[in-house]
Design an enzyme around this catalytic site. Structure first.
Site, PDB file in Angstrom:
ATOM      1  N   GLU A   1       5.950 -10.058   7.100  1.00 23.17           N
ATOM      2  CA  GLU A   1       7.052 -10.762   6.442  1.00 23.17           C
ATOM      3  C   GLU A   1       7.403 -10.055   5.139  1.00 23.17           C
TER       4      GLU A   1
ATOM      5  N   ARG B   1      -2.293  -6.340  20.244  1.00 23.56           N
ATOM      6  CA  ARG B   1      -0.953  -6.077  20.794  1.00 23.56           C
ATOM      7  C   ARG B   1      -0.893  -6.439  22.256  1.00 23.56           C
TER       8      ARG B   1
ATOM      9  N   ASN C   1       8.233  -0.540  11.631  1.00 21.32           N
ATOM     10  CA  ASN C   1       9.552  -1.114  11.341  1.00 21.32           C
ATOM     11  C   ASN C   1       9.806  -1.221   9.836  1.00 21.32           C
TER      12      ASN C   1
ATOM     13  N   ASN D   1      -5.283  -1.866  -3.905  1.00 22.30           N
ATOM     14  CA  ASN D   1      -4.875  -2.809  -4.941  1.00 22.30           C
ATOM     15  C   ASN D   1      -5.835  -2.798  -6.120  1.00 22.30           C
TER      16      ASN D   1
ATOM     17  N   ASP E   1       0.793  -1.229   0.000  1.00 27.14           N
ATOM     18  CA  ASP E   1       0.000   0.000   0.000  1.00 27.14           C
ATOM     19  C   ASP E   1       0.829   1.285   0.000  1.00 27.14           C
TER      20      ASP E   1
ATOM     21  N   ARG F   1      -3.703  -1.240 -16.236  1.00 32.02           N
ATOM     22  CA  ARG F   1      -4.700  -0.171 -16.163  1.00 32.02           C
ATOM     23  C   ARG F   1      -4.033   1.192 -16.013  1.00 32.02           C
TER      24      ARG F   1
ATOM     25  N   ASP G   1      -8.332  -6.815 -12.764  1.00 29.37           N
ATOM     26  CA  ASP G   1      -7.090  -6.507 -13.472  1.00 29.37           C
ATOM     27  C   ASP G   1      -6.018  -6.138 -12.436  1.00 29.37           C
TER      28      ASP G   1
ATOM     29  N   PHE H   1       2.511  -9.334   1.047  1.00 29.82           N
ATOM     30  CA  PHE H   1       1.708  -8.232   1.547  1.00 29.82           C
ATOM     31  C   PHE H   1       0.453  -8.829   2.180  1.00 29.82           C
TER      32      PHE H   1
HETATM   33  N1  LIG Z   1       6.794  -6.782   3.278  1.00 32.30           N
HETATM   34  C1  LIG Z   1       5.709  -6.220   3.767  1.00 32.30           C
HETATM   35  N2  LIG Z   1       5.706  -4.898   4.023  1.00 32.30           N
HETATM   36  C2  LIG Z   1       4.598  -4.318   4.513  1.00 32.30           C
HETATM   37  C3  LIG Z   1       3.397  -5.031   4.723  1.00 32.30           C
HETATM   38  C4  LIG Z   1       3.425  -6.426   4.458  1.00 32.30           C
HETATM   39  O1  LIG Z   1       2.424  -7.129   4.655  1.00 32.30           O
HETATM   40  N3  LIG Z   1       4.595  -6.975   3.994  1.00 32.30           N
HETATM   41  N4  LIG Z   1       2.275  -4.407   5.178  1.00 32.30           N
HETATM   42  C5  LIG Z   1       2.237  -2.957   5.100  1.00 32.30           C
HETATM   43  C6  LIG Z   1       1.198  -2.480   6.015  1.00 32.30           C
HETATM   44  S1  LIG Z   1      -0.409  -2.459   5.476  1.00 32.30           S
HETATM   45  C7  LIG Z   1       1.482  -2.065   7.239  1.00 32.30           C
HETATM   46  S2  LIG Z   1       0.228  -1.577   8.246  1.00 32.30           S
HETATM   47  C8  LIG Z   1       2.853  -1.988   7.703  1.00 32.30           C
HETATM   48  C9  LIG Z   1       3.039  -2.636   9.027  1.00 32.30           C
HETATM   49  O2  LIG Z   1       4.411  -2.757   9.278  1.00 32.30           O
HETATM   50  P1  LIG Z   1       4.994  -2.255  10.626  1.00 32.30           P
HETATM   51  O3  LIG Z   1       4.505  -0.895  10.917  1.00 32.30           O
HETATM   52  O4  LIG Z   1       6.448  -2.424  10.590  1.00 32.30           O
HETATM   53  O5  LIG Z   1       4.245  -3.260  11.627  1.00 32.30           O
HETATM   54  P2  LIG Z   1       4.532  -4.766  12.014  1.00 32.30           P
HETATM   55  O6  LIG Z   1       5.537  -5.372  11.069  1.00 32.30           O
HETATM   56  O7  LIG Z   1       3.272  -5.481  12.194  1.00 32.30           O
HETATM   57  O8  LIG Z   1       5.183  -4.647  13.459  1.00 32.30           O
HETATM   58  C10 LIG Z   1       6.196  -3.701  13.684  1.00 32.30           C
HETATM   59  C11 LIG Z   1       6.825  -3.871  15.044  1.00 32.30           C
HETATM   60  O9  LIG Z   1       5.889  -3.613  16.081  1.00 32.30           O
HETATM   61  C12 LIG Z   1       6.319  -4.332  17.218  1.00 32.30           C
HETATM   62  N5  LIG Z   1       5.235  -4.398  18.193  1.00 32.30           N
HETATM   63  C13 LIG Z   1       4.341  -5.402  18.390  1.00 32.30           C
HETATM   64  N6  LIG Z   1       3.488  -5.072  19.377  1.00 32.30           N
HETATM   65  C14 LIG Z   1       3.835  -3.843  19.817  1.00 32.30           C
HETATM   66  C15 LIG Z   1       3.318  -2.960  20.830  1.00 32.30           C
HETATM   67  O10 LIG Z   1       2.335  -3.228  21.509  1.00 32.30           O
HETATM   68  N7  LIG Z   1       3.925  -1.746  20.956  1.00 32.30           N
HETATM   69  C16 LIG Z   1       5.015  -1.395  20.216  1.00 32.30           C
HETATM   70  N8  LIG Z   1       5.534  -0.184  20.412  1.00 32.30           N
HETATM   71  N9  LIG Z   1       5.527  -2.225  19.281  1.00 32.30           N
HETATM   72  C17 LIG Z   1       4.941  -3.413  19.066  1.00 32.30           C
HETATM   73  C18 LIG Z   1       6.772  -5.644  16.634  1.00 32.30           C
HETATM   74  O11 LIG Z   1       7.702  -6.281  17.482  1.00 32.30           O
HETATM   75  C19 LIG Z   1       7.387  -5.245  15.299  1.00 32.30           C
HETATM   76  O12 LIG Z   1       8.784  -5.168  15.345  1.00 32.30           O
HETATM   77  O13 LIG Z   1       3.751  -2.638   6.822  1.00 32.30           O
HETATM   78  C20 LIG Z   1       3.570  -2.355   5.486  1.00 32.30           C
HETATM   79  N10 LIG Z   1       4.646  -2.980   4.801  1.00 32.30           N
HETATM   80  N1  LIG Z   2      -6.463 -10.181  11.756  1.00 31.89           N
HETATM   81  C1  LIG Z   2      -5.826  -9.141  11.229  1.00 31.89           C
HETATM   82  N2  LIG Z   2      -6.485  -8.312  10.403  1.00 31.89           N
HETATM   83  C2  LIG Z   2      -5.853  -7.280   9.827  1.00 31.89           C
HETATM   84  C3  LIG Z   2      -4.497  -6.990  10.101  1.00 31.89           C
HETATM   85  C4  LIG Z   2      -3.808  -7.862  11.006  1.00 31.89           C
HETATM   86  O1  LIG Z   2      -2.619  -7.684  11.301  1.00 31.89           O
HETATM   87  N3  LIG Z   2      -4.505  -8.916  11.533  1.00 31.89           N
HETATM   88  N4  LIG Z   2      -3.889  -5.946   9.484  1.00 31.89           N
HETATM   89  C5  LIG Z   2      -4.715  -4.849   9.017  1.00 31.89           C
HETATM   90  C6  LIG Z   2      -3.984  -3.966   8.111  1.00 31.89           C
HETATM   91  S1  LIG Z   2      -2.641  -3.121   8.759  1.00 31.89           S
HETATM   92  C7  LIG Z   2      -4.340  -3.775   6.819  1.00 31.89           C
HETATM   93  S2  LIG Z   2      -3.509  -2.609   5.879  1.00 31.89           S
HETATM   94  C8  LIG Z   2      -5.465  -4.521   6.206  1.00 31.89           C
HETATM   95  C9  LIG Z   2      -5.136  -5.002   4.802  1.00 31.89           C
HETATM   96  O2  LIG Z   2      -6.265  -5.404   4.172  1.00 31.89           O
HETATM   97  P1  LIG Z   2      -6.214  -5.647   2.586  1.00 31.89           P
HETATM   98  O3  LIG Z   2      -5.379  -4.629   1.930  1.00 31.89           O
HETATM   99  O4  LIG Z   2      -7.615  -5.771   2.134  1.00 31.89           O
HETATM  100  O5  LIG Z   2      -5.402  -6.998   2.434  1.00 31.89           O
HETATM  101  P2  LIG Z   2      -5.929  -8.472   2.215  1.00 31.89           P
HETATM  102  O6  LIG Z   2      -7.075  -8.773   3.132  1.00 31.89           O
HETATM  103  O7  LIG Z   2      -4.730  -9.339   2.233  1.00 31.89           O
HETATM  104  O8  LIG Z   2      -6.578  -8.491   0.770  1.00 31.89           O
HETATM  105  C10 LIG Z   2      -5.954  -8.061  -0.376  1.00 31.89           C
HETATM  106  C11 LIG Z   2      -6.516  -8.898  -1.517  1.00 31.89           C
HETATM  107  O9  LIG Z   2      -6.426  -8.151  -2.724  1.00 31.89           O
HETATM  108  C12 LIG Z   2      -6.140  -9.028  -3.778  1.00 31.89           C
HETATM  109  N5  LIG Z   2      -5.562  -8.208  -4.851  1.00 31.89           N
HETATM  110  C13 LIG Z   2      -4.287  -7.826  -5.000  1.00 31.89           C
HETATM  111  N6  LIG Z   2      -4.151  -7.045  -6.088  1.00 31.89           N
HETATM  112  C14 LIG Z   2      -5.384  -6.918  -6.631  1.00 31.89           C
HETATM  113  C15 LIG Z   2      -5.896  -6.216  -7.753  1.00 31.89           C
HETATM  114  O10 LIG Z   2      -5.145  -5.549  -8.467  1.00 31.89           O
HETATM  115  N7  LIG Z   2      -7.233  -6.311  -7.999  1.00 31.89           N
HETATM  116  C16 LIG Z   2      -8.065  -7.034  -7.206  1.00 31.89           C
HETATM  117  N8  LIG Z   2      -9.363  -7.050  -7.491  1.00 31.89           N
HETATM  118  N9  LIG Z   2      -7.597  -7.701  -6.119  1.00 31.89           N
HETATM  119  C17 LIG Z   2      -6.292  -7.652  -5.846  1.00 31.89           C
HETATM  120  C18 LIG Z   2      -5.193 -10.030  -3.164  1.00 31.89           C
HETATM  121  O11 LIG Z   2      -5.228 -11.244  -3.909  1.00 31.89           O
HETATM  122  C19 LIG Z   2      -5.732 -10.180  -1.749  1.00 31.89           C
HETATM  123  O12 LIG Z   2      -6.586 -11.285  -1.629  1.00 31.89           O
HETATM  124  O13 LIG Z   2      -5.787  -5.653   6.989  1.00 31.89           O
HETATM  125  C20 LIG Z   2      -6.006  -5.321   8.348  1.00 31.89           C
HETATM  126  N10 LIG Z   2      -6.553  -6.485   8.973  1.00 31.89           N
HETATM  127 MO   LIG Z   3      -1.778  -1.732   7.166  1.00 35.46          MO
END
Ligand SMILES: Nc1nc2c(c(=O)[nH]1)N[C@H]1C(S)=C(S)[C@@H](COP(=O)(O)OP(=O)(O)OC[C@H]3O[C@@H](n4cnc5c(=O)[nH]c(N)nc54)[C@H](O)[C@@H]3O)O[C@H]1N2
Ligand SMILES: Nc1nc2c(c(=O)[nH]1)N[C@H]1C(S)=C(S)[C@@H](COP(=O)(O)OP(=O)(O)OC[C@H]3O[C@@H](n4cnc5c(=O)[nH]c(N)nc54)[C@H](O)[C@@H]3O)O[C@H]1N2
Ligand SMILES: [Mo]
Ligand code: SF4
Length: 739
Positions: free
Chosen positions: A606, A717, A177, A118, A21, A471, A466, A610
């Site tokens: 990880e 958390r 992080n 997405n 994102d 697009r 798509d 994503f």
């Molecule tokens: N490769 C990859 N990159 C991503 C994403 C992905 O899925 N994959 N997702 C994207 C999205 S949508 C998001 S939201 C971000 C999330 O990415 P980050 O903001 O980095 O979040 P996390 O990796 O869930 O956790 C970050 C840190 O929070 C620490 N932590 C856990 N619990 C607590 C707590 O209670 N307090 C504090 N202070 N720290 C705590 C964990 O030990 C960890 O090191 O990453 C984005 N980047």
């Molecule tokens: N339990 C739990 N829930 C969480 C979180 C958590 O840590 N734990 N994290 C939260 C956070 S930080 C975030 S940002 C949200 C993320 O929420 P979302 O961004 O909705 O992520 P996903 O639920 O993985 O769904 C993304 C889907 O989009 C599909 N996709 C990818 N590219 C495209 C495209 O171009 N077109 C279409 N139509 N589909 C596509 C992928 O195949 C995947 O199934 O989730 C939140 N929800």
């Molecule tokens: Mo997120």
């Protein structure tokens, strides 16, 4: 030259990567209409913003399992049996069945869940369709991410700022992080700041990658960030480290805030957070004394029991230290005047106030619902020129827990049609069992997807989406920043795959809203959005790949802040009006017990994936084949685990399986569970491809005692759990992966 030797039809263009994102702009290259490679930007300033997920795009976009034609369910719901149908038949039938639900139960019985980045090309037309129909029940994964942060920031100063990391002298990471392969542009900005000599403060129960190179690392007990920030605020006030002129001229509620933080002396904060009192004070001083300091957005405080207080405290600290809307501080960007916003397209005046008030969460957890947005209307208008301003899609949402409960139980009213677009809803909110029950109880489910996810398996219709290489788009970062970035189609969507724009447009035409959806093509919508600037998609594309308006600072001096008082509300008049504590507080979560000795937190994304995606993409999955629990060596030794053992984590609400990863850097007594795991390779063998085997969403619930009061946000958390040895779950032995 024979046909086989003809040079391929090569096309290159700028792309906004939507694999995560943060939306890096990259270069894409296709051959004969098929994405061939994705590589770094040709502008040196942007060239480092690409991770290995981005360059893996051809493996995702050309994946053998990509959905190509519309599917209609033929077996029982969730049985994963389908017939292929035409796109026209799919839209006709969806329209008819949606009309049936609306006629029988009312428009509020229709809900949508989408994260928007997405699918990319929706342009707010989902809300437009829903508002015309009369349904307020739109929700999103952003309700647990930057969307809810945006809404809560606005309670304090009427906008969600973006930290000017590039010029900051101190960067505070509350868990957040970013790494080389996770939010790469933000990682690069932080590295750049470090090289300039900026100090970094990392608050994390683990020695994260960011913590390793931090100036100060506060190894906090999970879930106690609000208490820590209350402690910082007390130090800053007691020691007079705040910006006295700004507080006098531009803040209200300072005395009340001072009284509140007096309840949090450092010894109490040290006891709650497990961080040494002197270290807490040192960090507070470092932040307050820096000439330009930022607390970038973090999802950690979006997912805590006292999330509203945690987010508000970050806002309060930004304000009282004089960091609002200054160079190296937190910029209040405002809207880009060249481009109609998504909120403009959403038509929030089209839905009646009575229907708005039916939004799930409106009464009980109003902070990011229409209820708060309605209060803010006149102030938004005064400062930002619009009554309805949405940021990061998060300011007018239904509460997901209330929504899934209504879907499951019919309380307070039935919700019977659910569309998921680019969202794997089953795994992406708390209380997965309730989500499942809610989905099983639907009359109509539509998934717009690129792969057959567990959520899509539960649908009646699955429409092939798509992807970004196929697009055209101009992205505006959902009004978080006012930058506009170009994304160009270089490849052709397979078979019947198409955009979310086309989905909403075609559905609207069948449901009687053709006049409000006059656009034929995606480019027509972009042209409409660009109209205020006199540009078109083609002229924008011909002239530039990005537009960044020159920043202006301290704009509030002219307009005031978009709050009821026109000032920064350290005590929030809106929260008070809504019946909540106007001041921030710490709310303790359940503690570990003898039976459930670990404090579990979910997250630590990880690198190769994503969220719930990409587990089916071989080049990425091979980098991380299985889900992992992290625990400290002493905990592992006491409980008899070694690296690589399979284990089952049990909480009061559910259980998940993963391999043990013993890590020196973990705080003792803490256990990390990953987010988003399912096992596409087990499709056909394991129910819903293992959606319940390792997903963090089954561990957490959303009863009143375990969600934030103001927003209804779950606590991910720090909750009690225990670890038990087990065999590998069924189907986990397969290793062959496509792609
Ligand atoms: N490769 C990859 N990159 C991503 C994403 C992905 O899925 N994959 N997702 C994207 C999205 S949508 C998001 S939201 C971000 C999330 O990415 P980050 O903001 O980095 O979040 P996390 O990796 O869930 O956790 C970050 C840190 O929070 C620490 N932590 C856990 N619990 C607590 C707590 O209670 N307090 C504090 N202070 N720290 C705590 C964990 O030990 C960890 O090191 O990453 C984005 N980047
Ligand atoms: N339990 C739990 N829930 C969480 C979180 C958590 O840590 N734990 N994290 C939260 C956070 S930080 C975030 S940002 C949200 C993320 O929420 P979302 O961004 O909705 O992520 P996903 O639920 O993985 O769904 C993304 C889907 O989009 C599909 N996709 C990818 N590219 C495209 C495209 O171009 N077109 C279409 N139509 N589909 C596509 C992928 O195949 C995947 O199934 O989730 C939140 N929800
Ligand atoms: Mo997120
Ligand atoms: S960080 Fe990687 S996955 Fe995210 S947008 Fe940039 S290149 Fe794509």
């Amino acid at each position: 030259m024979s046909a086989a030797q003809d040079p391929a039809d090569v096309k290159t263009g700028y792309s906004i990567c939507t694999i995560c994102d943060i939306g890096c702009q990259l270069r894409s290259e296709s051959r004969d209409g098929v994405l061939h490679r994705v590589k770094a930007h040709d502008s040196p300033a942007l060239a480092r913003h690409v991770c290995y997920k981005g360059t893996a795009a051809p493996h995702i976009h050309n994946h053998a399992d990509r959905l190509r034609v519309p599917l209609k369910r033929v077996g029982a719901r969730g049985e994963d049996r389908w017939e292929e149908i035409s796109y026209e038949q799919a839209i006709d039938e969806i329209a008819e069945r949606l009309r049936g639900v609306v006629d029988r139960y009312g428009p509020e019985a229709f809900a949508v869940s989408t994260s928007g980045w997405n699918t990319q090309t929706t342009h707010g037309l989902d809300r437009r369709f829903m508002n015309l129909l009369g349904s307020p029940n739109w929700t999103s994964g952003v309700s647990l991410c930057a969307g809810n942060t945006a809404a809560v920031n606005r309670l304090t100063y009427g906008w969600f700022p973006m930290g000017d990391i590039g010029n900051a002298n101190c960067v505070v990471l509350l868990g957040h992080n970013p790494r080389k392969h996770s939010w790469t542009p933000i990682y690069n900005q932080i590295e750049g700041a470090r090289k300039r000599g900026a100090q970094t403060i990392v608050v994390d129960p683990r020695v994260s990658e960011q913590a390793e190179s931090a100036t100060l690392h506060l190894q906090i007990k999970a879930g106690t960030d609000a208490a820590l920030l209350l402690g910082w605020t007390k130090v800053i006030i007691d020691e007079g480290l705040y910006d006295k002129d700004f507080v006098r001229d531009w803040c209200v509620g300072f005395d009340q805030l001072s009284e509140r933080v007096d309840e949090y002396p450092l010894d109490r904060v040290a006891q709650i957070t497990g961080v040494d009192a002197e270290l807490i004070a040192q960090a507070a001083r470092m932040y307050a004394n820096a000439d330009g300091a930022v607390i970038p957005w973090t999802p950690i405080t979006d997912q805590q029991l006292d999330s509203t207080s945690s987010i508000r405290l970050q806002a309060i600290l930004r304000a009282i230290t004089g960091n609002l809307d200054v160079v190296g501080g937190e910029t209040l960007g405002g809207l880009n005047p060249s481009y109609r916003t998504e909120s403009d397209l959403q038509l929030h005046d089209a839905i009646s106030p009575e229907q708005r008030a039916k939004q799930l969460g409106y009464e009980k957890h109003p902070a990011y619902t229409y209820r708060t947005a309605e209060i803010l209307r006149p102030y938004m208008k005064k400062v930002w020129g619009r009554e309805w301003v949405d940021q990061v899609m998060g300011c007018h949402m239904a509460n997901p827990s209330e929504l899934f409960r209504a879907m499951a139980t019919g309380d307070p009213y039935p919700v019977k049609a659910f569309f998921a677009l680019g969202n794997n809803a089953l795994l992406s909110y708390p209380n997965q069992h309730q989500i499942h029950k809610g989905l099983m109880n639907q009359d109509l489910i539509v998934a717009h997807e690129i792969f057959m996810t567990p959520t899509a398996m539960l649908a009646d219709y699955v429409l092939p989406g798509d992807v970004f290489s196929e697009r055209n788009h101009i992205a505006d970062s959902w009004s978080w920043t006012n930058r506009l970035s170009l994304s160009e189609a270089v490849a052709t969507p397979p078979d019947e795959a198409s955009s979310s724009f086309r989905f909403w447009r075609d559905l609207a035409h069948r449901m009687g809203f053709a006049d409000e959806f006059p656009w034929q093509t995606l480019e027509d919508v972009i042209d409409y959005r660009l109209e205020p600037s006199g540009q078109t998609f083609e002229s924008f594309r011909a002239e530039k790949f990005m537009e960044i308006p020159v920043p202006r600072y301290r704009k509030y001096r002219k307009t005031g802040f978009a709050t009821p008082s026109g000032k920064v509300e350290l005590a929030s008049s809106i929260l008070e009006e809504l019946g909540f504590d106007p001041l921030p507080y710490h709310r303790p979560a359940p503690e570990p017990t003898a039976g459930y000795p670990y404090l579990v937190f979910s997250g630590v994304r990880e690198d190769p994936f994503f969220q719930t995606g990409q587990r089916n993409v071989g080049v990425l999955r091979r980098r991380c084949p299985s889900p992992k629990f992290f625990l400290h060596p002493e905990d592992a030794m006491r409980d008899g685990f070694v690296d690589g053992d399979w284990a089952r984590l049990e909480t009061a609400h559910g259980e998940v399986h993963a391999k043990v990863s013993v890590q020196e850097g973990m705080r003792r007594g803490h256990l990390r569970v990953p987010h988003g795991w399912w096992f596409p390779e087990t499709r056909g063998e394991v129910d819903l491809a293992g959606a319940f085997v390792s997903s963090d969403a089954v561990l957490t619930t959303d009863t009143d005692d375990l969600i934030d009061y103001e927003q209804g946000i779950p606590h991910f958390r720090g909750y009690p759990g225990r670890l038990v040895a087990c065999d590998p779950p069924v189907g986990m032995s397969k290793t062959t992966l496509e792609g």
